[in-house]
Design a protein around this motif. Structure first.
Motif, mmCIF file in Angstrom:
data_model
loop_
_atom_site.group_PDB
_atom_site.id
_atom_site.type_symbol
_atom_site.label_atom_id
_atom_site.label_comp_id
_atom_site.label_asym_id
_atom_site.label_seq_id
_atom_site.Cartn_x
_atom_site.Cartn_y
_atom_site.Cartn_z
ATOM 1 N N HIS A 1 11.391 -39.122 59.643
ATOM 2 C CA HIS A 1 10.132 -39.542 60.264
ATOM 3 C C HIS A 1 8.919 -38.751 59.778
ATOM 4 C CE1 HIS A 1 12.087 -42.366 62.899
ATOM 5 N NE2 HIS A 1 12.904 -41.431 63.364
ATOM 6 N N LYS A 2 9.112 -37.516 59.365
ATOM 7 C CA LYS A 2 7.985 -36.724 58.877
ATOM 8 C C LYS A 2 7.708 -36.965 57.395
ATOM 9 C CE LYS A 2 6.134 -33.824 61.014
ATOM 10 N NZ LYS A 2 4.916 -33.852 61.859
ATOM 11 N N LYS A 3 8.622 -37.670 56.734
ATOM 12 C CA LYS A 3 8.447 -38.050 55.322
ATOM 13 C C LYS A 3 8.268 -36.836 54.412
ATOM 14 C CE LYS A 3 8.283 -42.356 56.768
ATOM 15 N NZ LYS A 3 9.493 -43.194 56.709
ATOM 16 N N ARG B 1 9.943 -39.991 66.066
ATOM 17 C CA ARG B 1 9.264 -41.184 65.545
ATOM 18 C C ARG B 1 7.898 -41.359 66.228
ATOM 19 N NH1 ARG B 1 9.255 -45.769 67.933
ATOM 20 N NH2 ARG B 1 11.181 -45.330 69.086
ATOM 21 N N GLU B 2 7.846 -41.129 67.535
ATOM 22 C CA GLU B 2 6.601 -41.296 68.295
ATOM 23 C C GLU B 2 5.564 -40.226 67.952
ATOM 24 O OE1 GLU B 2 8.148 -40.808 72.159
ATOM 25 O OE2 GLU B 2 9.163 -42.760 72.238
ATOM 26 N N THR B 3 6.014 -39.051 67.572
ATOM 27 C CA THR B 3 5.097 -37.912 67.400
ATOM 28 C C THR B 3 4.965 -37.461 65.959
ATOM 29 O OG1 THR B 3 6.916 -36.350 67.799
ATOM 30 C CG2 THR B 3 5.641 -37.073 69.711
ATOM 31 N N ALA B 4 5.513 -38.213 65.031
ATOM 32 C CA ALA B 4 5.569 -37.778 63.627
ATOM 33 C C ALA B 4 4.192 -37.534 63.022
ATOM 34 C CB ALA B 4 6.336 -38.808 62.796
ATOM 35 N N GLY B 5 3.183 -38.186 63.557
ATOM 36 C CA GLY B 5 1.844 -38.039 62.995
ATOM 37 C C GLY B 5 1.142 -36.755 63.380
ATOM 38 N N TYR B 6 1.747 -35.950 64.241
ATOM 39 C CA TYR B 6 1.115 -34.708 64.704
ATOM 40 C C TYR B 6 1.792 -33.498 64.074
ATOM 41 C CZ TYR B 6 -0.877 -37.741 68.317
ATOM 42 O OH TYR B 6 -1.539 -38.742 68.974
ATOM 43 N N ASN B 7 1.028 -32.424 63.915
ATOM 44 C CA ASN B 7 1.567 -31.173 63.389
ATOM 45 C C ASN B 7 2.108 -30.349 64.546
ATOM 46 O OD1 ASN B 7 0.893 -31.647 60.660
ATOM 47 N ND2 ASN B 7 -1.226 -31.088 61.075
ATOM 48 N N ASN B 8 3.402 -30.322 64.685
ATOM 49 C CA ASN B 8 4.032 -29.592 65.768
ATOM 50 C C ASN B 8 5.119 -28.673 65.225
ATOM 51 O OD1 ASN B 8 2.466 -30.790 67.844
ATOM 52 N ND2 ASN B 8 3.755 -32.617 67.805
ATOM 53 N N ILE B 9 5.703 -27.869 66.106
ATOM 54 C CA ILE B 9 6.747 -26.924 65.733
ATOM 55 C C ILE B 9 7.993 -27.300 66.523
ATOM 56 C CG2 ILE B 9 7.433 -24.491 65.671
ATOM 57 C CD1 ILE B 9 4.412 -23.813 65.673
ATOM 58 N N TYR B 10 9.122 -27.427 65.858
ATOM 59 C CA TYR B 10 10.286 -28.065 66.449
ATOM 60 C C TYR B 10 11.388 -27.064 66.794
ATOM 61 C CZ TYR B 10 7.768 -32.028 64.621
ATOM 62 O OH TYR B 10 6.777 -32.940 64.350
ATOM 63 N N THR B 11 11.815 -27.089 68.066
ATOM 64 C CA THR B 11 12.947 -26.285 68.506
ATOM 65 C C THR B 11 14.239 -26.978 68.077
ATOM 66 O OG1 THR B 11 11.731 -25.402 70.399
ATOM 67 C CG2 THR B 11 14.145 -25.322 70.506
ATOM 68 N N MET B 12 15.095 -26.241 67.391
ATOM 69 C CA MET B 12 16.338 -26.784 66.860
ATOM 70 C C MET B 12 17.529 -26.316 67.687
ATOM 71 S SD MET B 12 14.859 -28.394 64.436
ATOM 72 C CE MET B 12 16.151 -28.964 63.317
ATOM 73 N N GLY B 13 18.632 -27.072 67.581
ATOM 74 C CA GLY B 13 19.819 -26.756 68.346
ATOM 75 C C GLY B 13 19.740 -27.390 69.722
ATOM 76 N N MET B 14 20.554 -26.940 70.644
ATOM 77 C CA MET B 14 20.498 -27.445 72.007
ATOM 78 C C MET B 14 21.264 -26.515 72.943
ATOM 79 S SD MET B 14 23.054 -30.752 71.805
ATOM 80 C CE MET B 14 22.861 -31.181 73.531
ATOM 81 N N ARG B 15 20.839 -26.533 74.197
ATOM 82 C CA ARG B 15 21.581 -25.861 75.263
ATOM 83 C C ARG B 15 22.012 -26.939 76.249
ATOM 84 N NH1 ARG B 15 18.539 -21.720 78.198
ATOM 85 N NH2 ARG B 15 20.591 -20.864 78.720
ATOM 86 N N GLY B 16 22.211 -26.577 77.503
ATOM 87 C CA GLY B 16 22.536 -27.573 78.508
ATOM 88 C C GLY B 16 21.258 -28.171 79.078
#
Length: 796
Positions: A324-326, A276-291
């Motif tokens: 959030h990215k619409k 929500r805070e960063t939705a206005g920027y063009n970024n690349i998102y890491t998916m999933g999760m580790r520890g």
């Protein structure tokens, strides 16, 4: 008049139509995007660096000369035919010069930036002008005449990961460059993002250790990155831009366990807030999760159970992005990195959404663990690469200097590229410095793989240095780099203590080396290092003071550091073996000289880089940075265990003299003797290594020892199979008898694997019966899994 005509006739054609950029006005459209306005100012500053005069930026064409900048389809000034071919393309540019104007057109804002920085390079402003203090040569006129249209980059997303910054970038930023903040923050990232863009990159994975404030704890950092058109991406353990290693982001005492099955609501809200805070920027998102940080996922250790959990995580994360990215999740750049144990989860049947880019990691030591198979090549999201020039972890850290050979980087990255990894390349660069040369090679390759071949990649860095410091030094640079990388291939400077981290107690502390003062290999190693150190110093002594500072950062420091680290341990070994006080003193002096070298780095150029080399990076448990114990009597206390020693026989086959047939070829710039024999290309058809009639290479030898057995030691480069359907097998036979199959069945984290990556070798010891009355024999190598690299063959 005749004299003028003669001068004009003798001038190069390029200069007859050249535009003097020192007199040019930079022209952009008043309504052009904010990037065009920024790029215009940046180019004006670069021109000023060269000629001392800063061009004006205007919104209309002048009498000339004009330097016209704009994005195709946006700028009213960019309407020449060549530019129209860029429309709708990714990060392309076109430069056109006529008699009085230079036009730079970009297919998009970053494409325009790359065109501008192409000009900057041509007029003498190196991308490393700030980060390596490469001086800009001053001149009153700047003659420019070029017509050039770029292709789209070979790799779509190209960037660096700042990692393990505790002992370099963090101390430098906090105690020197960004002292007012006391952290790596927007001022530092402003310089980092400028460098990435000048190198034709477009993304950054920020520093994320807990010693550093989380990237989003300093909101201006994201704004700075965006102002340079740099997208933020994150490492394998930071889902949706969230750094759980930072206490400011995730406090276990307040937030609970980082476990999606037991604490989903808290984790979901954290991720939701970040997007929500960063939705206005063009970024690349890491998916999933580790520890947390670099730990494995909490909960069940069963990969199949973990796979079901990750699939739930994917679903929730894509819901957050869409909200959030619409826009549909399929239109948002996302990556999944099957790093360490996550690859086991992937192999257990994890369903990764089709549009997510799978980023294949190396094994942290420069060898790709896997590339896309035929089915994975069909994925809409494609694939990418996460590669290391620096690493903290078992079996040993290498955080101090860059010793990854360009040929290894090329061989492994191109293996992935040929299997479809053209979407995303991320390079772990540690503190950035002193990784400059490795970074340059990486970005140049990612920009245009067609400019590189296995034959020319080993010359890339020497040619680049010669372009900066003078072509007369090219041969010397090549020799220095070849020896520097070759010696480190045998054993990195950080590994000279022969300790193995996070392993049994017996390997915890430094041991003496496998190099010998009895057979001369230790003396030879010391001599080779001394020679390239002296050769590098001689070049620096001939340079202007400001050039010397630059070459010291790019090459001189690393060469001397490697030499001194080897002196420290090898002379300590000589002291242990003989009790020699003189050898002990030499080891102590080398230790002191390392500290003095670090001080020299920190104090150069008025202390600009003070604390970048705050100490020889100790990591968490390493011991190589300490001074070895010095003794007064010979001792076996530090003797290397037999399982870390390698057998070599008396006679060696010179690989360079072998008569080759296709598909066998020699690769220079890799291997213990700096040449390897490749048994076919990695994606060639698999053969039968046990079949004497399969593709093979016959190597005649002569031996006259009257023995009825021939012993052979073959050393290979420890590559991983390209996919799960292949292995690392090849066949060996003598005199066309039944072949013996050599197969490297790698088990990551095993002791055998640890030795392989520490020494860049997997050795096979073979014995064949022979007729003792015959002196002429033939060793045959048979292709099984193509692409195997053989670096040494000895026999007796």
């Amino acid at each position: 008049m005749r004299k003028l005509l003669f001068i004009l006739f003798c001038l190069p054609l390029s200069l007859l139509h050249a535009v003097n950029l020192a007199d040019a006005t930079i022209v952009i459209g008043i309504n052009d995007n904010i990037f065009t306005h920024k790029w215009a100012d940046v180019l004006a500053s670069d021109i000023q660096r060269v000629c001392g005069h800063c061009p004006k930026v205007e919104y209309s064409l002048k009498k000339g000369p004009n330097l016209v900048l704009g994005v195709v389809g946006e700028s009213k000034f960019i309407n020449f035919p060549e530019a129209q071919s860029l429309k709708g393309e990714w990060e392309r540019f076109c430069i056109k010069t006529d008699n009085k104007n230079v036009y730079v057109a970009g297919s998009d804002p970053r494409g325009l930036a790359y065109g501008i920085f192409h000009i900057s390079r041509k007029i003498g402003v190196n991308p490393w002008y700030w980060w390596a203090d490469i001086p800009v040569k001053k001149k009153k006129t700047i003659e420019f005449n070029e017509n050039y249209t770029s292709k789209s980059p070979s790799v779509k997303y190209r960037g660096i990961f700042i990692n393990d910054e505790d002992w370099g970038l963090k101390t430098w930023a906090a105690d020197n460059f960004e002292k007012e903040l006391g952290d790596i923050g927007p001022k530092t990232y402003d310089k980092v993002c400028e460098l990435i863009l000048r190198l034709k990159g477009n993304m950054l994975a920020p520093a994320m250790h807990d010693c550093t404030g989380a990237f989003y704890s300093h909101p201006k950092s994201q704004e700075v990155a965006a102002s340079w058109g740099i997208m933020i991406t994150t490492s394998h353990c930071e889902p949706l831009l969230f750094n759980n290693a930072a206490k400011s982001e995730w406090d276990k005492e307040i937030d609970g366990e980082w476990n999606y099955l037991t604490n989903k609501d808290v984790i979901y809200k954290k991720l939701d807030d970040r997007i929500r805070e960063t939705a206005g920027y063009n970024n690349i998102y890491t998916m999933g999760m580790r520890g947390l940080h670099d730990e494995a996922m909490k909960g069940s250790t069963d990969p199949k159970v973990r796979a079901r959990t990750l699939e739930m995580v994917f679903k929730d994360q894509r819901e957050i992005l869409t909200k959030h990215k619409k826009k549909p999740a399929t239109d948002i750049p996302q990556i999944f990195v099957p790093y360490k144990e996550t690859l086991d989860i992937y192999n257990a049947g994890l369903e990764v959404p089709e549009d997510i880019t799978i980023v294949w990691p190396d094994d942290n030591y420069g060898y790709m663990k896997k590339v896309s198979n035929e089915e994975e090549k069909k994925r809409k999201g494609g694939s990418g690469v996460y590669y290391h020039l620096s690493y903290l972890g078992t079996p040993h850290d290498y955080l101090w200097i860059c010793t990854t050979p360009p040929v290894l980087m090329y061989e492994e990255l191109m293996k992935a590229y040929e299997a479809g990894a053209d979407r995303y390349w991320l390079l772990n660069v540690g503190d950035i410095k002193p990784m400059e040369l490795g970074m340059q090679t990486f970005f140049d390759l990612a920009w245009n793989v067609d400019e590189f071949t296995i034959e020319n990649v080993n010359h890339h860095q020497a040619n680049w240095l010669a372009d900066v410091f003078g072509n007369k030094y090219q041969h010397s640079f090549q020799h220095i780099l070849d020896e520097y990388y070759r010696l480190a291939w045998q054993r990195k400077p950080e590994y000279m203590g022969y300790e193995i981290q996070w392993d049994a107690q017996e390997y915890k502390f430094p041991h003496d080396s496998d190099f010998s003062f009895q057979d001369g290999s230790a003396q030879e190693r010391l001599l080779k290092y001394s020679m390239i150190d002296e050769q590098c110093q001689k070049i620096m002594d001939k340079l202007q003071p400001e050039e010397k500072i630059a070459l010291f950062q790019l090459l001189g420091f690393s060469v001397k550091a490697a030499s001194l680290m080897n002196q420290k341990f090898l002379y300590a070994q000589q002291n242990h073996e003989t009790g020699s006080a003189e050898a002990g003193q030499k080891a102590k002096k080398a230790f002191d000289d390392i500290n003095e070298l670090m001080n020299e780095y920190n104090s150069m150029n008025g202390g600009k880089w003070n604390q970048m080399m705050s100490q020889v990076p100790p990591g968490y448990v390493s011991q190589y940075q300490i001074i070895p114990e010095i003794v007064s009597q010979p001792t076996d206390k530090f003797k290397l265990s037999q399982n870390q020693k390698y057998i070599q026989y008396r006679n060696q086959i010179d690989l360079k003299t072998i008569s080759l047939i296709e598909p066998f070829e020699l690769i220079h710039g890799i291997g213990s003797d700096w040449v390897t024999l490749q048994l076919g290309k990695p994606f060639d058809k698999v053969g039968n290594p046990a079949d004497i009639n399969a593709q093979r290479l016959d190597i005649p030898i002569k031996i006259n020892n009257g023995a009825d057995s021939l012993f052979i030691a073959i050393s290979t480069v420890p590559m991983w199979p390209v996919d799960e359907k292949r292995s690392n097998a090849f066949g060996v036979t003598v005199d066309w008898e039944k072949p013996v199959v050599c197969e490297n069945k790698i088990v990551e984290w095993s002791f055998d694997w640890k030795l392989q990556v520490l020494e860049n070798r997997k050795d096979y010891l073979l014995a064949f019966p022979v007729d003792k009355n015959i002196t002429q024999h033939t060793i045959s190598l048979i292709i099984g899994d193509p692409g195997q690299l053989i670096q040494k063959i000895t026999y007796q």
